[in-house]
Scaffold this motif. Structure first.
Motif, short mmCIF file in Angstrom:
data_model
loop_
_atom_site.label_atom_id
_atom_site.label_comp_id
_atom_site.label_asym_id
_atom_site.label_seq_id
_atom_site.Cartn_x
_atom_site.Cartn_y
_atom_site.Cartn_z
N LEU A 171 27.12 40.12 44.73
CA LEU A 171 28.25 39.42 44.14
C LEU A 171 28.08 37.91 44.26
O LEU A 171 27.64 37.40 45.29
N THR A 172 28.45 37.21 43.22
CA THR A 172 28.39 35.75 43.22
C THR A 172 29.71 35.19 43.75
O THR A 172 30.68 35.91 43.96
N ASP A 173 29.76 33.86 43.94
CA ASP A 173 30.92 33.23 44.56
C ASP A 173 32.19 33.33 43.71
O ASP A 173 33.29 33.15 44.24
N ASP A 174 32.04 33.58 42.41
CA ASP A 174 33.23 33.65 41.56
C ASP A 174 33.83 35.05 41.52
O ASP A 174 34.74 35.33 40.73
N LEU A 175 33.36 35.94 42.39
CA LEU A 175 33.87 37.31 42.46
C LEU A 175 34.35 37.61 43.87
O LEU A 175 33.86 37.04 44.84
N ALA A 176 35.30 38.52 43.98
CA ALA A 176 35.82 38.93 45.28
C ALA A 176 35.80 40.46 45.38
O ALA A 176 35.96 41.15 44.37
N ALA A 177 35.62 40.98 46.58
CA ALA A 177 35.61 42.43 46.82
C ALA A 177 36.67 42.75 47.86
O ALA A 177 36.65 42.19 48.96
#
Length: 283
Positions: A243-249
């Motif tokens: 995941l890149t920084d513009d995504l959240a889990a």
């Protein structure tokens, strides 16, 4: 039953139209109709419901469609594995083909390949990356010797397996989404997210199910759509690796756990497959 008859029946059952099935098979329609009639007489069962406007499957026909696909996959697998064995005997290499879903189990896969390569007598591992849900079919039809599968999404019925890892699931959201700061969510919340309908993946025939979510073909496209705020994605915890920084889990506490298994055909006698499985279970 002959494999030719099974191929004819599968074509008709999938097209639900004798003309289209005949064109797909490259034959005339009358011999196709006669072949299906002979098959029904031999089995003593009606496989198709025919009217002047449509063709449909009977209950017996639905059973034969499932079984015929499995039988034809087994025939193709025997052909492919026999050719690979002949190639290896002729000095063309005796590698093993490992299939996995593109983007899945990345860290585990890297460790497995490195550890196996260090084993005495290790052979070349040809990596086959595929779309979601395709690993099982590629293993069963002989294009792969061993696979990384993920239960409960992939069926392992009729395969030999060893469990490698079980993990929870997370929902992947745009980084600025209100739920991105939560410690956990539930499936009911994810299913009702406004403006973020679940993505739709194609089935084995390339058809997409109905629904409001965007059509997706691979994980690169999927993650871009999540970042753009067009969809969300429920996935195993290990997806955080890419995941890149513009995504959240965010953990989904009531989602079923996902178990990664290494799977192979039960009749396999490949020493390379056995070695790969041993390394995987040790890891």
């Amino acid at each position: 039953m002959e494999t030719r008859e099974l191929r004819y029946f599968v074509a008709v059952a999938e097209e639900l139209h004798f003309g289209r099935a005949a064109r797909r098979l490259g034959i005339a329609q009358p011999p196709l109709s006669r072949a299906i009639d002979r098959l029904e007489r031999r089995l003593g069962a009606a496989l198709l419901e025919r009217t002047s406007r449509m063709v449909g499957l009977t209950e017996a026909g639905s059973v034969l469609l499932r079984e015929a696909r499995a039988a034809l996959d087994a025939v193709e697998a025997a052909e492919r594995r026999t050719r690979r064995a002949a190639l290896a005997a002729a000095g063309g290499g005796a590698g093993v083909v490992l299939v996995t879903k593109a983007g899945a189990a990345g860290e585990l896969l890297a460790k497995l390949l490195d550890a196996y390569a260090a084993e005495p007598g290790a052979v070349t591992v040809d990596l086959l990356l595929c779309g979601p849900g395709e690993q099982e079919r590629l293993l069963r039809d002989g294009r792969a010797d061993v696979a990384l599968l993920h239960r409960p999404f992939d069926s392992t019925t009729g395969l030999d397996t060893e469990e490698l890892r079980t993990e929870g699931q997370v929902v992947v959201l745009p980084g600025g989404h209100p739920l991105a700061t939560r410690t956990h969510v539930r499936m009911a919340e994810v299913a009702d997210l406004p403006g973020l309908p679940m993505p739709r993946w194609p089935d084995r025939d390339g058809a997409y199910p109905d629904g409001p979510g965007p059509r997706v073909r691979d994980h690169t496209q999927l993650l871009q759509l999540v970042a753009l705020g067009r969809t969300c994605w429920v996935a195993p915890e290990s997806c955080r690796e890419r995941l890149t920084d513009d995504l959240a889990a965010v953990p989904v506490v009531d989602a079923p756990p996902v178990t990664t298994v290494i799977a192979w055909p039960p009749h396999s006698r490949s020493r390379a497959v056995a070695g790969l499985v041993r390394v995987a279970t040790r890891l």
